[in-house]
Write an enzyme that holds these catalytic residues in place. Structure first.
Site, mmCIF file in Angstrom:
data_model
loop_
_atom_site.group_PDB
_atom_site.id
_atom_site.type_symbol
_atom_site.label_atom_id
_atom_site.label_comp_id
_atom_site.label_asym_id
_atom_site.label_seq_id
_atom_site.Cartn_x
_atom_site.Cartn_y
_atom_site.Cartn_z
ATOM 1 N N GLY A 179 3.559 -2.644 1.471
ATOM 2 C CA GLY A 179 3.415 -4.006 0.958
ATOM 3 C C GLY A 179 4.494 -4.384 -0.044
ATOM 4 O O GLY A 179 5.507 -3.697 -0.198
ATOM 5 N N GLN A 180 4.244 -5.492 -0.746
ATOM 6 C CA GLN A 180 5.259 -6.046 -1.649
ATOM 7 C C GLN A 180 5.640 -5.057 -2.746
ATOM 8 O O GLN A 180 6.814 -4.846 -3.026
ATOM 9 C CB GLN A 180 4.746 -7.358 -2.291
ATOM 10 N N GLY A 208 -0.888 2.268 0.816
ATOM 11 C CA GLY A 208 -0.601 0.831 0.904
ATOM 12 C C GLY A 208 0.863 0.604 0.559
ATOM 13 O O GLY A 208 1.234 -0.403 -0.047
ATOM 14 N N TYR A 242 -11.702 -11.404 -5.317
ATOM 15 C CA TYR A 242 -10.608 -10.496 -5.700
ATOM 16 C C TYR A 242 -10.726 -10.125 -7.191
ATOM 17 O O TYR A 242 -10.695 -8.943 -7.553
ATOM 18 C CB TYR A 242 -9.284 -11.214 -5.431
ATOM 19 N N ASP A 298 0.544 3.991 5.015
ATOM 20 C CA ASP A 298 0.015 2.640 5.265
ATOM 21 C C ASP A 298 -0.699 2.680 6.614
ATOM 22 O O ASP A 298 -0.787 3.744 7.252
ATOM 23 C CB ASP A 298 1.159 1.592 5.258
ATOM 24 N N ASP A 312 -5.581 5.275 6.679
ATOM 25 C CA ASP A 312 -6.478 4.159 6.349
ATOM 26 C C ASP A 312 -7.331 4.613 5.165
ATOM 27 O O ASP A 312 -8.101 5.567 5.283
ATOM 28 C CB ASP A 312 -7.358 3.848 7.565
ATOM 29 N N ILE A 313 -7.194 3.925 4.041
ATOM 30 C CA ILE A 313 -7.929 4.342 2.838
ATOM 31 C C ILE A 313 -9.440 4.316 3.062
ATOM 32 O O ILE A 313 -10.192 5.007 2.362
ATOM 33 C CB ILE A 313 -7.517 3.486 1.605
ATOM 34 N N LYS A 341 -11.526 -6.516 -8.913
ATOM 35 C CA LYS A 341 -10.610 -5.880 -9.872
ATOM 36 C C LYS A 341 -11.333 -5.591 -11.198
ATOM 37 O O LYS A 341 -11.124 -4.548 -11.815
ATOM 38 C CB LYS A 341 -9.385 -6.770 -10.119
HETATM 39 P P1 NAD Z 1 0.406 -6.221 -0.205
HETATM 40 O O1 NAD Z 1 -0.660 -7.017 0.465
HETATM 41 O O2 NAD Z 1 1.801 -6.688 -0.119
HETATM 42 O O3 NAD Z 1 0.360 -4.722 0.321
HETATM 43 C C1 NAD Z 1 -0.827 -4.013 0.512
HETATM 44 C C2 NAD Z 1 -0.573 -2.939 1.541
HETATM 45 O O4 NAD Z 1 -1.806 -2.239 1.751
HETATM 46 C C3 NAD Z 1 -0.140 -3.508 2.900
HETATM 47 O O5 NAD Z 1 1.055 -2.885 3.333
HETATM 48 C C4 NAD Z 1 -1.306 -3.179 3.817
HETATM 49 O O6 NAD Z 1 -0.910 -2.865 5.151
HETATM 50 C C5 NAD Z 1 -1.909 -1.965 3.117
HETATM 51 N N1 NAD Z 1 -3.304 -1.764 3.479
HETATM 52 C C6 NAD Z 1 -4.244 -2.698 3.724
HETATM 53 N N2 NAD Z 1 -5.392 -2.117 4.077
HETATM 54 C C7 NAD Z 1 -5.199 -0.787 4.045
HETATM 55 C C8 NAD Z 1 -6.004 0.328 4.320
HETATM 56 N N3 NAD Z 1 -7.261 0.196 4.744
HETATM 57 N N4 NAD Z 1 -5.478 1.555 4.183
HETATM 58 C C9 NAD Z 1 -4.184 1.714 3.801
HETATM 59 N N5 NAD Z 1 -3.358 0.693 3.545
HETATM 60 C C10 NAD Z 1 -3.861 -0.562 3.665
HETATM 61 O O7 NAD Z 1 -0.051 -6.034 -1.726
HETATM 62 P P2 NAD Z 1 0.872 -5.789 -2.996
HETATM 63 O O8 NAD Z 1 1.313 -7.109 -3.501
HETATM 64 O O9 NAD Z 1 1.867 -4.744 -2.725
HETATM 65 O O10 NAD Z 1 -0.230 -5.288 -4.036
HETATM 66 C C11 NAD Z 1 -0.541 -3.931 -4.202
HETATM 67 C C12 NAD Z 1 -1.633 -3.816 -5.239
HETATM 68 O O11 NAD Z 1 -1.222 -4.461 -6.448
HETATM 69 C C13 NAD Z 1 -2.954 -4.483 -4.838
HETATM 70 O O12 NAD Z 1 -4.017 -3.712 -5.325
HETATM 71 C C14 NAD Z 1 -2.914 -5.812 -5.559
HETATM 72 O O13 NAD Z 1 -4.199 -6.268 -5.829
HETATM 73 C C15 NAD Z 1 -2.179 -5.446 -6.834
HETATM 74 N N6 NAD Z 1 -1.548 -6.607 -7.432
HETATM 75 C C16 NAD Z 1 -0.490 -7.230 -6.831
HETATM 76 C C17 NAD Z 1 0.085 -8.353 -7.415
HETATM 77 C C18 NAD Z 1 1.235 -9.077 -6.793
HETATM 78 O O14 NAD Z 1 1.646 -10.141 -7.288
HETATM 79 N N7 NAD Z 1 1.832 -8.548 -5.722
HETATM 80 C C19 NAD Z 1 -0.423 -8.837 -8.641
HETATM 81 C C20 NAD Z 1 -1.529 -8.201 -9.205
HETATM 82 C C21 NAD Z 1 -2.059 -7.068 -8.605
HETATM 83 N N1 SER Z 2 -0.387 -12.040 -7.220
HETATM 84 C C1 SER Z 2 -1.788 -11.765 -7.140
HETATM 85 C C2 SER Z 2 -2.504 -12.817 -6.377
HETATM 86 O O1 SER Z 2 -2.069 -13.941 -6.438
HETATM 87 C C3 SER Z 2 -2.374 -11.646 -8.522
HETATM 88 O O2 SER Z 2 -3.181 -10.544 -8.528
HETATM 89 O O3 SER Z 2 -3.485 -12.526 -5.756
#
Ligand code: NAD
Ligand code: SER
Length: 313
Positions: A11-12, A8, A142, A34, A52-53, A146
């Site tokens: 992503g962000q 993944g 969600y 990804d 794909d996970i 978690k």
């Molecule tokens: P994001 O949505 O920006 O990125 C997730 C990535 O996973 C994407 O690039 C997507 O293409 C990829 N993905 C989706 N399905 C997939 C699959 N089947 N196989 C492989 N890749 C796949 O999310 P993020 O913000 O980077 O968050 C990453 C993790 O951190 C997540 O578990 C999220 O719950 C956790 N998290 C994020 C935040 C936040 O503010 N960004 C806060 C709390 C927790």
């Molecule tokens: N930034 C995340 C959300 O809003 C918190 O896990 O889903």
């Protein structure tokens, strides 16, 4: 050097985490993966694989055949997107975790990072300075996924000695990559709209305070946790992580101080109920005491950095 994969990675969090891991451990030792066939531009500095996970057999053979020893599992649906597709969110957020935990249980993997979230808390949780151990009754799919994931991580550690480490990230603020469907995304969008139109319509009400963190702090926390000696890791569910805490009104005031033409108005939507169920601020003393966590970036610094760096289309 450990062989590392980030799942993944596009992503962000992943785009910035991969860059930092490659800096520390060498580009060739950190595989980004990804769903996309081609490597996203920001991940081009090292190996990339389409993965794909949910394809358990492919993931297993890739990790075993390539001698991968550390996994950062980031693939998930975030809070707002998950509410629109709860069944799939549950499947994605849980099945991927089992695939990786099982590989670690079988000793193919030495260390796992799996992110949790402030979404594990709910309306019955004390919302100010939310403690590490407290009532957790999440109301979003969600948050439920978690929380379940946290319980499974701890279970795999207790039963099978799996070295899995986790952080309950707050909302993350970044300019290198955009957020992917969370409730806290407004705190990034607001900077793009401020620069493009000098106006932002917030989908959260003005006084909705949430815990937030600048991405550099989050990446540093992730790597510090993964590098900490095993003896220091006392929480095997997930660590609370504090950063800053602010509301849409407070961030708007900071933006307006730097751009007097900026205006904000409020039109709360379905994300308001999600935000209302989450803490206002987090007590991260467990992370501080166990592995020395301390955040660096405050609201004013974050606003300066974001306004100087976001690149509106
Ligand atoms: P994001 O949505 O920006 O990125 C997730 C990535 O996973 C994407 O690039 C997507 O293409 C990829 N993905 C989706 N399905 C997939 C699959 N089947 N196989 C492989 N890749 C796949 O999310 P993020 O913000 O980077 O968050 C990453 C993790 O951190 C997540 O578990 C999220 O719950 C956790 N998290 C994020 C935040 C936040 O503010 N960004 C806060 C709390 C927790
Ligand atoms: N930034 C995340 C959300 O809003 C918190 O896990 O889903």
């Amino acid at each position: 050097m450990p062989q590392i994969i980030v799942i993944g990675a596009g992503g962000q969090i992943g785009t910035e985490l991969v860059a930092e891991l490659r800096k520390r451990f060498g580009s060739q030792n950190v595989v980004a993966s990804d769903l996309g066939e081609t490597c996203p531009t920001l991940l081009e500095g090292g190996p990339y694989i389409q993965l794909d996970i949910l394809n358990r057999e492919f993931v297993r053979s890739y990790i075993i055949d390539n001698g991968i020893k550390q996994v950062y599992l980031l693939a998930a649906l975030l809070s707002a997107t998950a509410e629109k597709n709860p069944e799939f969110a549950w499947k994605l957020n849980m099945e991927g975790l089992f695939t990786i935990l099982d590989l670690a249980k079988e000793k193919h993997i030495e260390k796992v990072f799996w992110p949790s979230s402030i979404a594990v808390f709910g309306p019955t949780t004390p919302s100010d300075k939310t403690p590490q151990h407290t009532i957790m009754e999440p109301i979003t799919i969600y948050g439920i996924s978690k929380q379940a994931g946290e319980r499974w991580c701890e279970y795999y550690f207790n039963k099978f000695n799996v070295d899995v480490r986790s952080i309950r990230y707050p909302g993350l603020i970044s300019y290198k990559s955009k957020p992917g469907g969370g409730t806290t995304d407004y705190a990034v969008d607001i900077f793009y709209k401020a620069k493009e139109h000098k106006r932002y319509t917030s989908y959260l009400s003005e006084d909705t305070a949430l815990p937030m963190m600048f991405m550099d702090d989050a990446i540093r926390a992730t790597i510090e946790l993964m590098e900490a000696p095993i003896i220091k890791i006392k929480e095997r569910s997930s660590y609370n992580l504090g950063g800053v805490s602010f509301s849409p009104k407070q961030i708007a005031i900071e933006i307006k101080k730097r751009d007097s033409y900026f205006e904000i108005n409020y039109e709360p939507d379905f994300r308001q109920a999600i935000a209302d169920s989450w803490p206002n601020s987090i007590d991260d003393s467990a992370a501080h005491n166990d592995w020395g966590w301390k955040h660096h970036f405050g609201l004013e610094e974050i606003v300066d950095i974001m306004l100087n760096n976001v690149q509106p289309k």
